[in-house]
Design an enzyme around this catalytic site. Structure first.
Site, PDB file in Angstrom:
ATOM      1  N   LYS A 130       0.821  -1.212   0.000  1.00 41.19           N
ATOM      2  CA  LYS A 130       0.000   0.000   0.000  1.00 41.19           C
ATOM      3  C   LYS A 130       0.855   1.262   0.000  1.00 41.19           C
ATOM      4  O   LYS A 130       0.378   2.344  -0.362  1.00 41.19           O
ATOM      5  CB  LYS A 130      -0.924   0.000   1.219  1.00 41.19           C
ATOM      6  CG  LYS A 130      -1.962  -1.099   1.218  1.00 41.19           C
ATOM      7  CD  LYS A 130      -3.310  -0.571   0.816  1.00 41.19           C
ATOM      8  CE  LYS A 130      -4.341  -1.684   0.793  1.00 41.19           C
ATOM      9  NZ  LYS A 130      -5.713  -1.228   0.831  1.00 41.19           N
ATOM     10  N   ASP A 174      -8.013   0.141   6.976  1.00 35.10           N
ATOM     11  CA  ASP A 174      -7.829  -0.962   7.915  1.00 35.10           C
ATOM     12  C   ASP A 174      -6.444  -0.889   8.536  1.00 35.10           C
ATOM     13  O   ASP A 174      -6.122  -1.645   9.438  1.00 35.10           O
ATOM     14  CB  ASP A 174      -7.975  -2.304   7.187  1.00 35.10           C
ATOM     15  CG  ASP A 174      -9.425  -2.669   6.915  1.00 35.10           C
ATOM     16  OD1 ASP A 174     -10.246  -2.495   7.827  1.00 35.10           O
ATOM     17  OD2 ASP A 174      -9.733  -3.106   5.803  1.00 35.10           O
TER      18      ASP A 174
END
Length: 402
Positions: free
Chosen positions: A75, A123
């Site tokens: 990410k 998250d």
């Protein structure tokens, strides 16, 4: 559960916007941006010969994103890249000329960035990337986390100077709250999922992920025949599958999307033939994949280029974490977080099923590529599930490399 792609758009060309976003030129531009980042280096590609022999495959290669840009997750490539692009575009608009990434740290750009706030729901890993990107350019960040995000992951984001906002409920609830608050305050939402009317920023996030595919294709001795990639909202799966389809054409590998059984929104979407929001149930140990509604952009890509969809159970993910930490034979030790090995767990499950093996044409000549999408981004949880601290596994890796 396993499902071959039967969508009417399957094997059709990508939407022109997606083809431009995920193609070779786009990936080259992402890699150019990376040269302006601290800690940038290609992540390792590992070979697992012993596990490949056990599963009846020819080779297994693992791209280890646990080393990406000091954030421990793939990410790091997406959110921060989107933040940089957004700030440079705003600077270009205000200054009346095209501003390149080479001017990222100029006083004019820093001054404009200082007045901007980027926001997202997470998250854990996407929020860390957005916060890091904001810190890099001198902007502010506000990160929304749902009640299931651990304190360790919250602290890892906060260290980049982000304002942390807790939201009751699920990831999808935090997305809705981030959009609501950002709209009220004039913040820019940098989401890794998309919805009607909000597509360009998630496309930029996905574009950032193409760098890991470009690296892998240079590192691999041969083009893979099979690729198993895990999915939450589907961003990285779509980026990898889309880029491979555009670069390799008819020689592209068979692509399998792998999800947790407790959060299989893409599997249900593929089964229904249209985007489906599933009910929230028991949380999955694969916390970074706990998403209940697919990204519309990701589904648009995957409906065309994914060959199959499958789910794995909780114990499958934990078993892979442990196997990678305590490898057999000449396989290297790899630190994989709870979601990091889910793609490999899909391969393990597929190899154990004669029907799935036949459907995917998995044989002793198959060259399989998977991605360890995260390292131990929550070290305490990792130690609980593996029985070893990640630094102890990392020490064994360093010893083997010495």
């Amino acid at each position: 559960m396993f499902l071959l792609n039967q969508h009417p758009y399957y094997r059709k060309p990508l939407d022109p916007v997606d083809a431009e976003t995920l193609g070779m030129k786009a990936a080259e531009e992402v890699e150019r941006y990376l040269t302006y980042r601290d800690n940038h280096a290609p992540t390792p590609l590992h070979t697992l010969p012993t596990l490949a022999a056990e599963l009846g495959a020819g080779t297994i290669h693992v791209k280890d994103e646990g080393f990406r840009l000091g954030l421990g997750s793939f990410k790091a490539l997406g959110g921060s890249y989107a933040v940089i692009r957004i700030v440079l575009e705003e600077a270009s608009r205000r200054l009346g000329r095209q501003i390149d990434v080479a001017e990222l740290h100029s006083p004019e750009v820093r001054s404009i960035a200082a007045g901007m706030t980027v926001a997202c729901a997470t998250d854990g890993n996407h929020g860390r990337s957005v916060a890091q990107g904001a810190q890099l350019v001198g902007a502010k960040s506000a990160i929304f986390v749902h009640s299931g995000v651990s304190d360790e992951r919250v602290a890892a984001i906060a260290r980049f100077g982000a304002q942390m906002i807790r939201v009751e409920g699920t990831y999808d609830d935090s997305v809705a709250e981030a959009v609501r608050v950002a709209s009220e305050k004039g913040w820019t939402v940098v989401s890794d999922t998309s919805w009607p009317g909000y597509e360009r920023v998630p496309e930029l996030v996905m574009q950032g992920y193409t760098a890991l595919v470009s690296e892998a294709l240079r590192q691999l001795p041969e083009v893979p025949t099979h690729v198993f990639v895990q999915a939450g909202v589907g961003g990285v799966a779509a980026a990898v599958a889309g880029h491979l389809a555009l670069v390799l054409g008819d020689k592209r590998p068979i692509f399998v999307v792998v999800e947790p059984a407790r959060a299989a929104c893409l599997f249900e979407t593929a089964q229904a033939g249209h985007p489906v929001k599933i009910e929230h149930g028991a949380p999955t140990v694969m916390a970074m994949l706990e998403c209940y509604e697919p990204s519309l952009v990701a589904w648009r890509v995957l409906s065309r280029v994914a060959d199959a969809f499958m789910i794995v159970d909780e114990e499958d993910a934990v078993a892979v974490m442990n196997r990678l930490a305590r490898p057999a034979g000449n396989d290297p030790a790899i630190v994989a977080g709870e979601s990091g090995g889910a793609g490999l767990a899909g391969l393990v499950r597929a190899a154990a099923s004669p029907d799935i093996k036949a459907a995917l044409h998995l044989t002793g000549a198959s060259r399989v590529f998977v991605i360890n999408t995260e390292g131990a981004t929550d070290p305490e949880r990792y130690a609980e599930l593996v029985g070893m601290r990640p630094d102890a596994v990392a020490t064994s890796i360093e010893g083997a490399d010495a």
